[in-house]
Design a protein around this motif. Structure first.
Motif, PDB file in Angstrom:
ATOM      1  N   SER A   1       0.831  -1.193   0.000  1.00  0.00           N
ATOM      2  CA  SER A   1       0.000   0.000   0.000  1.00  0.00           C
ATOM      3  C   SER A   1       0.871   1.250   0.000  1.00  0.00           C
ATOM      4  O   SER A   1       1.791   1.382   0.785  1.00  0.00           O
ATOM      5  CB  SER A   1      -0.907   0.013   1.232  1.00  0.00           C
ATOM      6  OG  SER A   1      -1.522   1.254   1.378  1.00  0.00           O
ATOM      7  N   THR A   2       0.576   2.180  -0.905  1.00  0.00           N
ATOM      8  CA  THR A   2       1.348   3.418  -0.975  1.00  0.00           C
ATOM      9  C   THR A   2       0.898   4.419   0.076  1.00  0.00           C
ATOM     10  O   THR A   2       1.556   5.429   0.302  1.00  0.00           O
ATOM     11  CB  THR A   2       1.201   4.057  -2.365  1.00  0.00           C
ATOM     12  OG1 THR A   2      -0.181   4.292  -2.619  1.00  0.00           O
ATOM     13  CG2 THR A   2       1.778   3.158  -3.440  1.00  0.00           C
ATOM     14  N   THR A   3      -0.219   4.151   0.728  1.00  0.00           N
ATOM     15  CA  THR A   3      -0.740   5.087   1.720  1.00  0.00           C
ATOM     16  C   THR A   3      -0.489   4.620   3.142  1.00  0.00           C
ATOM     17  O   THR A   3      -0.828   5.314   4.086  1.00  0.00           O
ATOM     18  CB  THR A   3      -2.257   5.275   1.543  1.00  0.00           C
ATOM     19  OG1 THR A   3      -2.896   4.015   1.761  1.00  0.00           O
ATOM     20  CG2 THR A   3      -2.589   5.781   0.159  1.00  0.00           C
ATOM     21  N   GLY A   4       0.076   3.453   3.311  1.00  0.00           N
ATOM     22  CA  GLY A   4       0.295   2.921   4.643  1.00  0.00           C
ATOM     23  C   GLY A   4      -0.924   2.240   5.214  1.00  0.00           C
ATOM     24  O   GLY A   4      -0.937   1.809   6.367  1.00  0.00           O
ATOM     25  N   LEU A   5      -2.015   2.104   4.420  1.00  0.00           N
ATOM     26  CA  LEU A   5      -3.202   1.421   4.882  1.00  0.00           C
ATOM     27  C   LEU A   5      -3.039  -0.073   4.655  1.00  0.00           C
ATOM     28  O   LEU A   5      -2.267  -0.501   3.804  1.00  0.00           O
ATOM     29  CB  LEU A   5      -4.426   1.923   4.115  1.00  0.00           C
ATOM     30  CG  LEU A   5      -4.662   3.429   4.173  1.00  0.00           C
ATOM     31  CD1 LEU A   5      -5.888   3.785   3.366  1.00  0.00           C
ATOM     32  CD2 LEU A   5      -4.826   3.898   5.607  1.00  0.00           C
TER      33      LEU A   5
ATOM     34  N   LEU B   1      -8.489   9.319  18.839  1.00  0.00           N
ATOM     35  CA  LEU B   1      -8.368   7.945  19.336  1.00  0.00           C
ATOM     36  C   LEU B   1      -7.729   7.018  18.314  1.00  0.00           C
ATOM     37  O   LEU B   1      -7.608   5.819  18.567  1.00  0.00           O
ATOM     38  CB  LEU B   1      -9.748   7.403  19.726  1.00  0.00           C
ATOM     39  CG  LEU B   1     -10.482   8.158  20.835  1.00  0.00           C
ATOM     40  CD1 LEU B   1     -11.843   7.532  21.099  1.00  0.00           C
ATOM     41  CD2 LEU B   1      -9.649   8.173  22.109  1.00  0.00           C
ATOM     42  N   GLU B   2      -7.342   7.548  17.145  1.00  0.00           N
ATOM     43  CA  GLU B   2      -6.769   6.746  16.059  1.00  0.00           C
ATOM     44  C   GLU B   2      -7.690   5.581  15.713  1.00  0.00           C
ATOM     45  O   GLU B   2      -7.257   4.452  15.489  1.00  0.00           O
ATOM     46  CB  GLU B   2      -5.382   6.232  16.435  1.00  0.00           C
ATOM     47  CG  GLU B   2      -4.379   7.333  16.736  1.00  0.00           C
ATOM     48  CD  GLU B   2      -3.022   6.795  17.120  1.00  0.00           C
ATOM     49  OE1 GLU B   2      -2.198   6.593  16.205  1.00  0.00           O
ATOM     50  OE2 GLU B   2      -2.804   6.548  18.323  1.00  0.00           O
TER      51      GLU B   2
ATOM     52  N   VAL C   1      -9.407  18.044   3.873  1.00  0.00           N
ATOM     53  CA  VAL C   1      -9.842  17.244   5.018  1.00  0.00           C
ATOM     54  C   VAL C   1     -10.236  18.153   6.173  1.00  0.00           C
ATOM     55  O   VAL C   1     -11.291  17.972   6.789  1.00  0.00           O
ATOM     56  CB  VAL C   1      -8.747  16.243   5.442  1.00  0.00           C
ATOM     57  CG1 VAL C   1      -9.118  15.561   6.759  1.00  0.00           C
ATOM     58  CG2 VAL C   1      -8.529  15.201   4.349  1.00  0.00           C
ATOM     59  N   ARG C   2      -9.416  19.146   6.468  1.00  0.00           N
ATOM     60  CA  ARG C   2      -9.742  20.057   7.568  1.00  0.00           C
ATOM     61  C   ARG C   2     -11.038  20.814   7.285  1.00  0.00           C
ATOM     62  O   ARG C   2     -11.876  20.993   8.172  1.00  0.00           O
ATOM     63  CB  ARG C   2      -8.588  21.029   7.801  1.00  0.00           C
ATOM     64  CG  ARG C   2      -7.357  20.385   8.429  1.00  0.00           C
ATOM     65  CD  ARG C   2      -6.382  21.436   8.909  1.00  0.00           C
ATOM     66  NE  ARG C   2      -5.833  22.208   7.804  1.00  0.00           N
ATOM     67  CZ  ARG C   2      -4.736  21.888   7.131  1.00  0.00           C
ATOM     68  NH1 ARG C   2      -4.066  20.796   7.467  1.00  0.00           N
ATOM     69  NH2 ARG C   2      -4.303  22.650   6.146  1.00  0.00           N
ATOM     70  N   ALA C   3     -11.205  21.257   6.045  1.00  0.00           N
ATOM     71  CA  ALA C   3     -12.434  21.965   5.680  1.00  0.00           C
ATOM     72  C   ALA C   3     -13.649  21.048   5.788  1.00  0.00           C
ATOM     73  O   ALA C   3     -14.729  21.474   6.218  1.00  0.00           O
ATOM     74  CB  ALA C   3     -12.316  22.522   4.265  1.00  0.00           C
TER      75      ALA C   3
ATOM     76  N   ARG D   1      -6.249  10.065   8.647  1.00  0.00           N
ATOM     77  CA  ARG D   1      -4.831  10.350   8.498  1.00  0.00           C
ATOM     78  C   ARG D   1      -4.592  11.598   7.648  1.00  0.00           C
ATOM     79  O   ARG D   1      -3.614  11.711   6.933  1.00  0.00           O
ATOM     80  CB  ARG D   1      -4.123   9.130   7.909  1.00  0.00           C
ATOM     81  CG  ARG D   1      -4.204   7.905   8.830  1.00  0.00           C
ATOM     82  CD  ARG D   1      -3.484   6.704   8.249  1.00  0.00           C
ATOM     83  NE  ARG D   1      -2.099   7.038   7.986  1.00  0.00           N
ATOM     84  CZ  ARG D   1      -1.479   6.755   6.841  1.00  0.00           C
ATOM     85  NH1 ARG D   1      -2.114   6.148   5.861  1.00  0.00           N
ATOM     86  NH2 ARG D   1      -0.219   7.084   6.661  1.00  0.00           N
ATOM     87  N   ASP D   2      -5.536  12.531   7.749  1.00  0.00           N
ATOM     88  CA  ASP D   2      -5.363  13.870   7.171  1.00  0.00           C
ATOM     89  C   ASP D   2      -5.185  13.842   5.662  1.00  0.00           C
ATOM     90  O   ASP D   2      -4.441  14.639   5.092  1.00  0.00           O
ATOM     91  CB  ASP D   2      -4.174  14.565   7.843  1.00  0.00           C
ATOM     92  CG  ASP D   2      -4.353  16.081   7.931  1.00  0.00           C
ATOM     93  OD1 ASP D   2      -5.502  16.547   7.819  1.00  0.00           O
ATOM     94  OD2 ASP D   2      -3.344  16.788   8.097  1.00  0.00           O
TER      95      ASP D   2
END
Length: 338
Positions: A3-7, A300-301, A252-254, A241-242
């Motif tokens: 996985s390129t996203t770490g998922l 809480l991840e 993501v923040r918006a 994960r932002d």
């Protein structure tokens, strides 16, 4: 493929769930993972409930099918689709397909506006459509059947009377998100299916099956998409994960900032996400008819996916309320203790 996203990889998820199912006819995690079994026990009491998958600190700690399709089957996530379209909007803005959420429909996709529409329709923004604040009469609820029976879903949605000023309040309406998907298709020259696959599915390593299209060929924005529980968790983890390199941090923040609030549940609403608190923790929820949920609690991840019978309603005072109690009484506390 790594996985390129770490998922977690889809292969790893399926191997894990297959191994879990082999222990005494019940998933391994429900028996051995500290604290998580309480959520499973409570969920078993809901006759609409199908499956629950939980990821904590980037690891899938529970994958339980109570009834319904197998965990490796894509299921109809109903209005969770609205949150996926919101992610496509973010990806489109990241790519310059439109200048921003304040871009007006009359500038982005004027060809979609029917001649008899209220003059204010031109000024409806992409953000208004995404937050269902277009001001037009709703196409959901009792109006849904007549809307999807019409010859032109976009024109029908945009020809409805203005019942509120655009941007003033949430009027839950699948038609608004459908218009958003069609507008992005016009602006990008790509179908909503292609954008979802290329910008969201491929980088997350998930499959997005084709789904319903309207009479003009636009994929239905806001309903009927199908995902596996693994794909639902990956989608949640992307936001937790932002953006995970798939969406910009800014989007993501918006998305997780209040834009309006639901008149039904009372929850705040961002770009595609219902926002609230559970046991003191901030939570974000994507919600679909029948009790389909993608959720996460950043501090809480924690990410979780719930699937349910898509043919039965789940109101805030009924089954959806049950699921909120499941999250509040079992899932969030278990994450704090783990």
């Amino acid at each position: 493929m790594p996985s390129t996203t770490g998922l977690p990889t889809r292969r790893g998820f399926l191997a894990m769930t297959a191994a879990a199912a082999s222990v005494a006819g019940r998933p391994l995690f429900a028996q051995t993972a500290t604290g998580w079994g309480g959520a499973v026990d409570m969920a078993r009491g809901f006759d609409q409930f199908h499956a629950l998958v939980i990821s904590h600190r980037g690891e899938t700690v529970l994958a339980e099918r109570v009834r319904g399709p197998a965990l490796d089957r894509a299921v109809n996530v109903k209005s969770v689709s609205k949150t996926i379209v919101a992610a496509v909007l973010g990806a489109a803005l990241d790519r310059g397909v439109a200048p921003g959420v304040d871009a007006r429909l009359g500038d982005v996709a004027p060809s979609l506006i029917p001649s008899g529409a209220d003059a204010r329709v031109r000024d409806i923004t992409l953000g208004d459509l995404c937050t269902m604040q277009a001001g037009l009469e709703r196409t959901s609820g009792s109006n849904y059947g007549s809307w999807v029976s019409s010859r032109n879903w976009v024109a029908n949605a945009l020809s409805r009377p203005m019942v509120a000023a655009p941007g003033s309040r949430m009027l839950y309406s699948t038609g608004s998100v459908h218009v958003l998907g069609a507008a992005l298709s016009v602006a990008s020259g790509e179908s909503l299916l292609a954008m979802t696959r290329d910008w969201i599915g491929r980088p997350l390593g998930i499959e997005v099956p084709a789904w319903t299209r309207d009479p003009q060929g636009y994929y239905l924005g806001g309903n009927e998409m199908a995902l596996t529980p693994d794909a639902m968790i990956r989608f949640a983890e992307m936001y937790r994960r932002d953006g995970a390199g798939v969406l910009s941090n800014g989007w993501v923040r918006a998305s997780l900032s209040r834009r309006t609030s639901s008149p039904f549940s009372g929850l705040d609403y961002g770009y595609g996400w219902f926002l609230g608190r559970s046991q003191g923790a901030q939570i974000a929820l994507a919600r679909g008819y029948g009790g389909q949920i993608i959720g996460f609690a950043p501090e809480l991840e924690l990410s979780f996916a719930i699937t349910s019978d898509p043919t039965r309603p789940a109101t805030s005072g009924g089954y959806f309320g049950d699921l909120m109690r499941l999250i509040d009484r079992e899932i969030i506390p278990a994450a704090r203790m783990a």
